[in-house]
Design a protein around this motif. Structure first.
Motif, short mmCIF file in Angstrom:
data_model
loop_
_atom_site.label_atom_id
_atom_site.label_comp_id
_atom_site.label_asym_id
_atom_site.label_seq_id
_atom_site.Cartn_x
_atom_site.Cartn_y
_atom_site.Cartn_z
N LEU A 32 0.86 -1.18 0.00
CA LEU A 32 0.00 0.00 0.00
C LEU A 32 0.89 1.23 0.00
O LEU A 32 1.63 1.47 0.95
CB LEU A 32 -0.92 0.00 1.23
CG LEU A 32 -1.88 1.18 1.37
CD1 LEU A 32 -2.78 1.33 0.14
CD2 LEU A 32 -2.71 1.04 2.63
N TRP A 47 -5.48 -1.51 11.91
CA TRP A 47 -4.53 -2.02 10.92
C TRP A 47 -3.52 -2.97 11.55
O TRP A 47 -2.80 -3.67 10.84
CB TRP A 47 -3.82 -0.88 10.20
CG TRP A 47 -4.69 -0.14 9.23
CD1 TRP A 47 -6.05 -0.11 9.21
CD2 TRP A 47 -4.26 0.68 8.14
NE1 TRP A 47 -6.50 0.68 8.16
CE2 TRP A 47 -5.42 1.18 7.50
CE3 TRP A 47 -3.01 1.05 7.65
CZ2 TRP A 47 -5.35 2.02 6.39
CZ3 TRP A 47 -2.95 1.89 6.55
CH2 TRP A 47 -4.11 2.37 5.92
N LEU A 53 -0.15 -7.46 5.01
CA LEU A 53 0.57 -6.27 4.53
C LEU A 53 2.07 -6.39 4.78
O LEU A 53 2.51 -6.66 5.89
CB LEU A 53 0.01 -5.03 5.22
CG LEU A 53 0.16 -3.70 4.48
CD1 LEU A 53 -0.49 -3.73 3.11
CD2 LEU A 53 -0.44 -2.57 5.31
N LEU A 56 4.16 -0.72 3.59
CA LEU A 56 3.24 0.41 3.78
C LEU A 56 4.05 1.69 3.77
O LEU A 56 4.99 1.85 4.56
CB LEU A 56 2.50 0.29 5.12
CG LEU A 56 1.63 1.51 5.50
CD1 LEU A 56 0.53 1.74 4.49
CD2 LEU A 56 1.06 1.35 6.90
#
Length: 186
Positions: A32, A47, A53, A56
């Motif tokens: 992301l 989050w 993930l 980031l």
């Protein structure tokens, strides 16, 4: 829906508003990138359980508030880039649990304060990049954080303690003296 999305790049899109608490529903997302937008508000605590993930980046936004304790649960996070925002407060000890981490960029958040938690010696312990088993890069320039990166007792025994590296009072910190980018602010 977006449940199967692997990467989302929204660099320099003049995005405003806050980071949505619901985005961890994109359960396959690995990357992301929200660099250079106008995002405001806080880093969402929700989050912290975004287990897919790995990368980031929110560099160059207007994000405020503290670093969430819950983010220590981002078990696959490898590159966490939070520089050039308006984040405040102390570095969370829970982030020592970021075992896969390779880079942590927190530079130019002037109101981050305190010292580097001892638990951060565990950060990057399962990182497979480069030498492996250690954090590759920690950037804290332009913050109010003082002191130095904690290291293991074995490394500390081989390295002479250097008072000039650290502004920390109290217990003598174990310092990895090669991490010269951890400069206390004048």
């Amino acid at each position: 829906g977006m449940e199967g999305l692997l990467g989302l790049n929204l660099v320099s899109n003049q995005l405003g508003g806050q980071l949505p608490a619901s985005w961890p529903r994109m359960a396959a997302l690995r990357l992301l990138d929200l660099v250079f937008n106008q995002l405001t508000g806080q880093l969402p605590g929700s989050w912290g359980n975004w287990s897919s993930l790995q990368v980031l980046s929110v560099v160059g936004n207007q994000l405020t508030g503290q670093l969430p304790d819950s983010w220590g649960g981002m078990i696959r996070m490898q590159f966490l880039e939070l520089s050039d925002n308006k984040l405040t407060g102390q570095l969370p000890g829970s982030w020592g649990g970021l075992a896969a981490l390779n880079w942590l960029l927190l530079a130019n958040n002037q109101d981050l304060t305190g010292s580097i938690p001892c638990s951060w010696v565990n950060m990057g312990s399962q990182n497979t990049a480069g030498a492996g088993g250690v954090l590759g890069l920690l950037s804290l320039s332009g913050t109010g954080v003082i002191g130095c990166y904690p290291t293991t007792a074995l490394e500390a025994a081989a390295a002479p303690y250097n008072d000039s590296v650290s502004g920390v009072r109290g217990e003598r910190p174990l310092c990895r003296h090669t991490h010269t980018w951890l400069q206390p602010q004048a």
